[in-house]
Write a protein that holds these residues in place. Structure first.
Motif, mmCIF file in Angstrom:
data_model
loop_
_atom_site.group_PDB
_atom_site.id
_atom_site.type_symbol
_atom_site.label_atom_id
_atom_site.label_comp_id
_atom_site.label_asym_id
_atom_site.label_seq_id
_atom_site.Cartn_x
_atom_site.Cartn_y
_atom_site.Cartn_z
ATOM 1 N N MET A 112 -0.796 1.807 11.296
ATOM 2 C CA MET A 112 -0.144 2.066 10.010
ATOM 3 C C MET A 112 -1.158 2.100 8.874
ATOM 4 S SD MET A 112 3.629 0.305 9.832
ATOM 5 C CE MET A 112 3.272 -1.235 10.643
ATOM 6 N N THR A 211 -3.168 -0.771 3.342
ATOM 7 C CA THR A 211 -2.058 0.134 3.018
ATOM 8 C C THR A 211 -1.709 0.066 1.539
ATOM 9 O OG1 THR A 211 -1.165 -0.155 5.254
ATOM 10 C CG2 THR A 211 0.332 0.701 3.577
ATOM 11 N N VAL A 245 6.683 1.011 6.442
ATOM 12 C CA VAL A 245 5.794 -0.111 6.105
ATOM 13 C C VAL A 245 6.609 -1.289 5.589
ATOM 14 C CG1 VAL A 245 4.071 -0.871 4.420
ATOM 15 C CG2 VAL A 245 3.691 1.224 5.724
#
Length: 314
Positions: A112, A211, A245
């Motif tokens: 991710m 992220t 996420v």
């Protein structure tokens, strides 16, 4: 008695009420089959359609493979126990399930972070995107995610699996997860709980930081775009990833990072069930199946299949 002499553990699961078990069998089986179908469609369509031979879909294809791994590690055993009326799992099977589940789950977090980096390059550095996000780097990112998670997880698990275990050999969960399994150890486990906490924090919060930094830069870049259409397109491209996420990190932070995640077992089971059954079902639809490129590719594949079927009949 230790893990050398005991051959089975008992998984408490969810309920002993038979009609609730039957309802769970139906719901879990539907979710599992739909999850497999959705993720296999993503894997297949991104392999065969030339329009989807891009870094983003390469990473999403591997993410779908991981989602199949997560749900297949736990749900089939849950279904078998519910259908058969048994609650047992072998010691070797329990340890293998726990190890594979944590490795695949940790790999997902690294991947991710890689997907967020891909979106950062596509939106913030579009002129350099093609030269940097090439096929070699994408393969390295996927392989690196697997290697990092394996090294990160296996070393402490060698110690973890050598712990002396005390009866009763009952795990208050529907699968062999780290925290419930650790409660069977007949020794002071405080240092191991601290180790698991820091390892979980490192993998979850560490990749989440990557992220977060990526999307802070993305949002800043998008807000400075002169065209409203361009801003809307950029946000729609990233909204799917942000949704996944939020769901993944939110649930895993509750289970493995926050202190109350290990004490509120009933709620933890629900959150874990979401991770294992619902999230792998939703992610193909959130990420790809509602995307116009994927829809066009699936429509064309369906037409080719129908034409081939007609020619075969003739």
């Amino acid at each position: 008695m230790d893990n050398q002499t005991e051959t089975e553990f008992i998984l408490m699961g969810f309920t002993d009420v038979r009609w609730l078990q039957i309802l769970l069998i139906f719901l879990l089986l539907c979710a599992y089959l739909l999850s497999l179908a959705g993720n296999l469609v993503i894997i297949s369509i991104t392999l065969v359609d030339h329009r989807l031979q891009t870094p983003m879909y390469f990473l999403l294809r591997n993410f779908s493979f991981l989602e199949i791994g997560v749900t297949s590690t736990t749900i089939p055993k849950v279904l078998f126990n519910l259908v058969s009326g048994t609650k047992s799992i072998s010691v070797a099977g329990c340890f293998a399930q726990c190890l594979f589940y944590v490795i695949v789950g940790t790999t997902e977090f690294f991947l991710m972070a890689a997907i967020s980096f891909d979106r950062y390059m596509a939106i913030c550095k579009p002129l350099h995107y093609a030269s940097i996000m090439n096929s070699q780097l994408c393969r390295q990112m996927v392989l690196g995610s697997w290697l990092l998670s394996s090294v990160y997880v296996i070393s402490p698990f060698i110690i973890y699996f050598q712990l002396p275990l005390c009866g009763p050999y009952v795990i208050d969960h529907f699968f062999c997860d780290t925290v419930p399994l650790l409660k069977l150890a007949c020794m002071d486990i405080q240092y191991l709980e601290i180790l698991i906490f820091f390892l979980a924090t490192g993998s979850i919060v560490g990749t989440f930081s990557i992220t977060l930094i990526s999307y802070v830069n993305i949002i800043s870049t998008v807000l400075h775009l002169p065209s409203a259409t361009g801003r809307q397109k950029a946000f729609s491209t990233c909204s799917s990833h942000l949704t996944v996420v939020s769901l993944s990190y939110g649930s895993c932070i509750f289970l493995y990072v926050t202190p109350q995640g290990s004490s509120r077992m009933d709620l933890s089971k629900g959150v874990a069930l979401f991770n294992n059954a619902v999230s792998p079902l939703l992610n193909p639809f959130i990420y790809s199946l509602r995307n116009k490129q994927v829809k066009d590719a699936m429509r064309d594949a369906f037409r080719r299949t129908m034409m081939l079927a007609r020619k075969t009949k003739l």
